[in-house]
Scaffold this active site. Structure first.
Site, PDB file in Angstrom:
ATOM      1  N   GLU A   1       0.922  -1.082  -0.137  1.00  0.00           N
ATOM      2  CA  GLU A   1      -0.053   0.023   0.035  1.00  0.00           C
ATOM      3  C   GLU A   1       1.087   1.345   0.035  1.00  0.00           C
ATOM      4  OE1 GLU A   1      -3.569  -0.420  -0.675  1.00  0.00           O
ATOM      5  OE2 GLU A   1      -3.291   1.679  -0.785  1.00  0.00           O
TER       6      GLU A   1
HETATM    7  C1  LIG Z   1       2.588  -9.730   0.564  1.00  0.00           C
HETATM    8  C2  LIG Z   1       2.337  -8.496  -0.643  1.00  0.00           C
HETATM    9  C3  LIG Z   1       1.110  -8.247  -0.820  1.00  0.00           C
HETATM   10  C4  LIG Z   1       0.869  -7.411  -2.040  1.00  0.00           C
HETATM   11  N1  LIG Z   1      -0.513  -7.166  -2.254  1.00  0.00           N
HETATM   12  C5  LIG Z   1      -0.530  -6.198  -3.487  1.00  0.00           C
HETATM   13  C6  LIG Z   1      -1.914  -6.450  -3.962  1.00  0.00           C
HETATM   14  O1  LIG Z   1      -2.687  -7.118  -3.593  1.00  0.00           O
HETATM   15  N2  LIG Z   1      -1.992  -5.695  -5.130  1.00  0.00           N
HETATM   16  C7  LIG Z   1      -0.852  -4.926  -5.744  1.00  0.00           C
HETATM   17  O2  LIG Z   1      -1.188  -4.335  -6.808  1.00  0.00           O
HETATM   18  N3  LIG Z   1       0.271  -4.829  -5.267  1.00  0.00           N
HETATM   19  C8  LIG Z   1       0.436  -5.745  -4.001  1.00  0.00           C
HETATM   20  N4  LIG Z   1       1.830  -5.833  -3.453  1.00  0.00           N
HETATM   21  C9  LIG Z   1       2.802  -4.984  -3.887  1.00  0.00           C
HETATM   22  C10 LIG Z   1       3.247  -3.792  -2.941  1.00  0.00           C
HETATM   23  O3  LIG Z   1       1.999  -2.709  -2.852  1.00  0.00           O
HETATM   24  C11 LIG Z   1       4.634  -3.437  -3.540  1.00  0.00           C
HETATM   25  O4  LIG Z   1       5.703  -4.242  -3.203  1.00  0.00           O
HETATM   26  C12 LIG Z   1       5.143  -1.982  -3.023  1.00  0.00           C
HETATM   27  O5  LIG Z   1       4.149  -1.079  -3.291  1.00  0.00           O
HETATM   28  C13 LIG Z   1       6.482  -1.542  -3.388  1.00  0.00           C
HETATM   29  O6  LIG Z   1       6.890  -1.726  -4.576  1.00  0.00           O
HETATM   30  P1  LIG Z   1       7.849  -2.473  -5.159  1.00  0.00           P
HETATM   31  O7  LIG Z   1       8.050  -3.759  -4.380  1.00  0.00           O
HETATM   32  O8  LIG Z   1       8.044  -2.653  -6.551  1.00  0.00           O
HETATM   33  O9  LIG Z   1       9.331  -1.612  -4.646  1.00  0.00           O
HETATM   34  P2  LIG Z   1      10.198  -0.507  -5.588  1.00  0.00           P
HETATM   35  O10 LIG Z   1       8.971   0.185  -6.095  1.00  0.00           O
HETATM   36  O11 LIG Z   1      11.015  -1.404  -6.469  1.00  0.00           O
HETATM   37  O12 LIG Z   1      10.627   0.260  -4.176  1.00  0.00           O
HETATM   38  C14 LIG Z   1      12.132  -0.341  -3.704  1.00  0.00           C
HETATM   39  C15 LIG Z   1      12.312   0.515  -2.626  1.00  0.00           C
HETATM   40  O13 LIG Z   1      12.974   1.932  -3.149  1.00  0.00           O
HETATM   41  C16 LIG Z   1      12.172   2.853  -2.712  1.00  0.00           C
HETATM   42  N5  LIG Z   1      11.763   4.051  -3.687  1.00  0.00           N
HETATM   43  C17 LIG Z   1      11.025   3.753  -4.732  1.00  0.00           C
HETATM   44  N6  LIG Z   1      10.807   4.652  -5.453  1.00  0.00           N
HETATM   45  C18 LIG Z   1      11.410   5.669  -4.477  1.00  0.00           C
HETATM   46  C19 LIG Z   1      11.711   7.108  -4.894  1.00  0.00           C
HETATM   47  N7  LIG Z   1      11.146   7.958  -5.677  1.00  0.00           N
HETATM   48  N8  LIG Z   1      12.329   7.798  -3.858  1.00  0.00           N
HETATM   49  C20 LIG Z   1      12.512   7.252  -2.716  1.00  0.00           C
HETATM   50  N9  LIG Z   1      12.442   5.828  -2.457  1.00  0.00           N
HETATM   51  C21 LIG Z   1      11.921   5.242  -3.492  1.00  0.00           C
HETATM   52  C22 LIG Z   1      10.972   2.220  -1.803  1.00  0.00           C
HETATM   53  O14 LIG Z   1      10.497   2.737  -0.851  1.00  0.00           O
HETATM   54  C23 LIG Z   1      11.230   0.841  -1.600  1.00  0.00           C
HETATM   55  O15 LIG Z   1      12.189   0.699  -0.437  1.00  0.00           O
HETATM   56  C24 LIG Z   1       2.139  -6.762  -2.514  1.00  0.00           C
HETATM   57  C25 LIG Z   1       3.091  -7.113  -1.905  1.00  0.00           C
HETATM   58  C26 LIG Z   1       3.653  -7.906  -1.214  1.00  0.00           C
HETATM   59  C27 LIG Z   1       5.000  -8.290  -0.800  1.00  0.00           C
END
Ligand SMILES: Cc1cc2nc3c(=O)[nH]c(=O)nc-3n(C[C@H](O)[C@H](O)[C@H](O)COP(=O)(O)OP(=O)(O)OC[C@H]3O[C@@H](n4cnc5c(N)ncnc54)[C@H](O)[C@@H]3O)c2cc1C
Length: 592
Positions: A435
């Site tokens: 989220e």
């Molecule tokens: C168990 C689980 C359930 C989930 N359920 C859902 C679901 O139901 N529906 C859905 O759509 N998604 C779901 N997700 C996905 C989840 O919402 C994402 O994993 C989350 O939003 C982070 O995206 P990412 O993992 O791609 O990280 P990334 O976007 O790759 O980010 C990696 C790191 O970089 C940081 N970062 C990225 N961009 C920036 C920036 N511009 N400035 C500073 N820091 C930055 C982030 O804070 C993070 O620490 C789920 C994930 C998990 C693990």
């Protein structure tokens, strides 16, 4: 095995002593008198404690299994789902026009707390379905609402949110899933979504997927995203289920916690979908329900803290180790219970004060959501928008911290599976990530929310705090323990906001390097504000002759602890913020 007792009395305290909900002018709140909310909470508490909580370990141990394209949820989940559906819990705050019970969101938040504390992985199926329905309720056509909402609120169908793709989670402007217009007015959805909670499951007859995708030829990036509804089974005109749609679960994620909730790879191979709302306005549609969704994740944070604390407390009362240095407390036993030791008490009081403060903050948030939805109160809408990243980021960080503190209370037993604390730690961890990660919450806070309305909402928050302090100036019982520390902490928050305004202009990294500390600083002030008000509410109850003096006294003492031992963290956060970008940005990326 861990245990859970629904804290109905604590919830009632927040609803009635603190928030005085039945006196509120928000439409629907007049129904929320003490007896009514007590009856609802008792019923929800029975399901939470007797049905959901026993399945928490089962879900963790068995996890979900993908068999021939169908996800099997852990043993007992189907039956629990049926009981939740029969009890009408899925649509408690939904519109009666679509089979809901029309109750305020606040009540749904309170019952949701009980379910989430008992079994977070299970409650996620409910929460995501509710979230999908909320998006349809606001943005769907009449036909979409009639087709999907009654089925979701009755628990016959579940719902999901499909945003994330393998190459993008935070930066959704990069999504590749495409939606090609078809002659019949539908769209062919093609692409892959990952980590979709409850994406496939065996709890209900159909699954209503809400999917973000791009219509070819639309604007680039975030502005070209549209929202679609894609049912697992197509729905015939008479509402019966038709053909299987071209959406399948391609795999289940192995993960650290919430094993009872299926985290799915979802493949869309030209699946039939229908536009929800307006073309290219998908992100806006997502944003309108973001406050509600993020509030429910904030709640997950402190709920895992609550159950961990309950079990840590039980352990601390039973476990005999060492003697109280000021005098033996258990002369008939070989040692005293560890709750006599100051360091164990510190640990427990950190847990207790964070959990109870978190509850108060989240419930206040729910009243603001109700005021904005039910009474079109724009100030309430602005205030909850400002507070949401604080609640989500701060309370999930603190919720996780609380589970670790509780694990520590149990010593080695906390590390073993038998006592269940390690599951709470693992389950709580995800709330800091999904989220929108907590880092992203802090950017939302300083980049969008702090400057919103030209900073007026932030000023309105300061005014609320100031107003409370002024109103109670003559109250000697509150002055040193509550009002003075709240005033000092609020000054730290003002100094931090001022720093961002002045130094952030010169170099945006000055603000971005301090955003996370600002979120925590704000969180502490918000919880301090809650505790000061709770202490006042408890004092008022005692002055009015409340019989349960221990209960109310405990609120005051816990609040005093928070103000003395947690709130001073604001000074540390301010110092970190004021150190600016230099210590963060100087080291060359190659030299890390
Ligand atoms: C168990 C689980 C359930 C989930 N359920 C859902 C679901 O139901 N529906 C859905 O759509 N998604 C779901 N997700 C996905 C989840 O919402 C994402 O994993 C989350 O939003 C982070 O995206 P990412 O993992 O791609 O990280 P990334 O976007 O790759 O980010 C990696 C790191 O970089 C940081 N970062 C990225 N961009 C920036 C920036 N511009 N400035 C500073 N820091 C930055 C982030 O804070 C993070 O620490 C789920 C994930 C998990 C693990």
């Amino acid at each position: 095995m861990p245990t859970y007792t629904p804290p109905v009395k604590d919830i009632q305290f927040v609803l009635h002593d603190l928030l005085k909900v039945s006196e509120s002018k928000t439409p629907g709140y007049d129904e929320l008198d003490r007896d009514f909310t007590n009856a609802v909470l008792e019923e929800a508490g029975k399901i939470a404690a007797n049905v959901l909580q026993p399945l928490n370990t089962v879900g963790d141990e068995q996890g979900c299994k993908l068999e021939n394209g169908v996800v099997r949820t852990p043993e007992g989940f189907q039956d629990a789902w049926k009981q939740m559906a029969e009890g009408g819990w899925m649509g408690l705050d939904a519109s009666p026009d679509y089979g809901g019970q029309g109750m305020p969101h606040l009540l749904n938040t309170a019952t949701g707390e009980l379910f989430s504390t008992a079994n977070m992985a299970f409650q996620m199926y409910v929460g995501l379905s509710h979230g999908a329905a909320s998006a349809l309720a606001v943005h769907g056509s009449d036909q979409q609402k009639e087709t999907y909402l009654p089925k979701i609120y009755s628990g016959e169908w579940t719902g999901t949110m499909n945003l994330t793709e393998p190459h993008c989670g935070t930066d959704l402007g990069l999504i590749r899933t495409k939606a090609e217009p078809q002659d019949d007015g539908s769209y062919a959805i093609t692409g892959q979504k990952i980590w979709i909670s409850g994406g496939e499951n065996d709890l209900a007859d159909n699954i209503v997927h809400l999917v973000l995708a791009k219509i070819p030829g639309g604007p680039d990036g975030i502005k070209g995203i549209s929202l679609f509804v894609v049912p697992k089974f197509l729905v015939n005109e008479d509402g019966s289920l038709g053909d299987r749609n071209a959406v399948t679960c391609g795999g289940l994620e192995e993960k650290m916690g919430i094993h009872g909730n299926a985290t799915c790879v979802m493949n869309y191979d030209g699946a039939k979908g229908w536009l929800v709302g307006t073309e290219h306005k998908g992100m806006r549609a997502m944003f309108t329900m973001m406050n509600e969704a993020r509030l429910s994740v904030a709640l997950q944070g402190y709920t895992q803290g609550e159950v961990a604390y309950q079990n840590a407390l039980g352990f601390a009362r039973d476990r005999l180790q060492g003697r109280d240095v000021t005098g033996v407390k258990n002369p008939d036993g070989p040692a005293d219970p560890i709750i006599v030791h100051p360091d164990v008490r510190r640990n427990l009081l950190d847990q207790k004060s964070l959990v109870e403060g978190g509850r108060a903050l989240v419930y206040w948030g729910a009243t603001l959501i109700d005021a904005s939805h039910r009474a079109n109160d724009e100030d309430a809408e602005a205030m909850i928008s400002l507070l949401i990243p604080v609640m989500k980021g701060f309370l999930t960080d603190k919720g996780f911290e609380t589970t670790v503190l509780a694990q520590q209370t149990l010593g080695g037993s906390g590390f073993t599976r038998e006592w269940g604390l390690e599951q709470f730690v693992r389950d709580a961890r995800i709330a800091m990530i999904y989220e929108g990660t907590n880092g992203i919450q802090s950017l939302d806070l300083i980049g969008r929310k702090l400057p919103q309305n030209g900073g007026k909402t932030m000023m309105a928050f300061f005014e609320l705090v100031k107003g409370f302090i002024k109103e109670n100036e003559g109250n000697e019982a509150l002055k040193t323990g509550f009002l003075d520390p709240l005033k000092a902490a609020s000054k730290d928050l003002q100094a931090a906001a001022m720093y961002f305004m002045q130094e952030g202009m010169k170099n945006p990294n000055n603000a971005l390097s301090g955003s996370y500390d600002f979120m925590h600083l704000f969180g502490h002030v918000a919880l301090g504000f809650m505790w000061a008000q709770m202490a006042k509410a408890a004092q008022d109850a005692l002055d009015a002759g409340a019989s349960d003096t221990d209960f109310y006294q405990s609120k005051i003492e816990t609040g005093r602890y928070y103000m003395a031992r947690q709130l001073p963290m604001t000074g540390t956060h301010l110092a970190r913020i004021q150190s600016g970008a230099e210590p963060v940005m100087t080291l060359d990326a190659a030299n890390f």
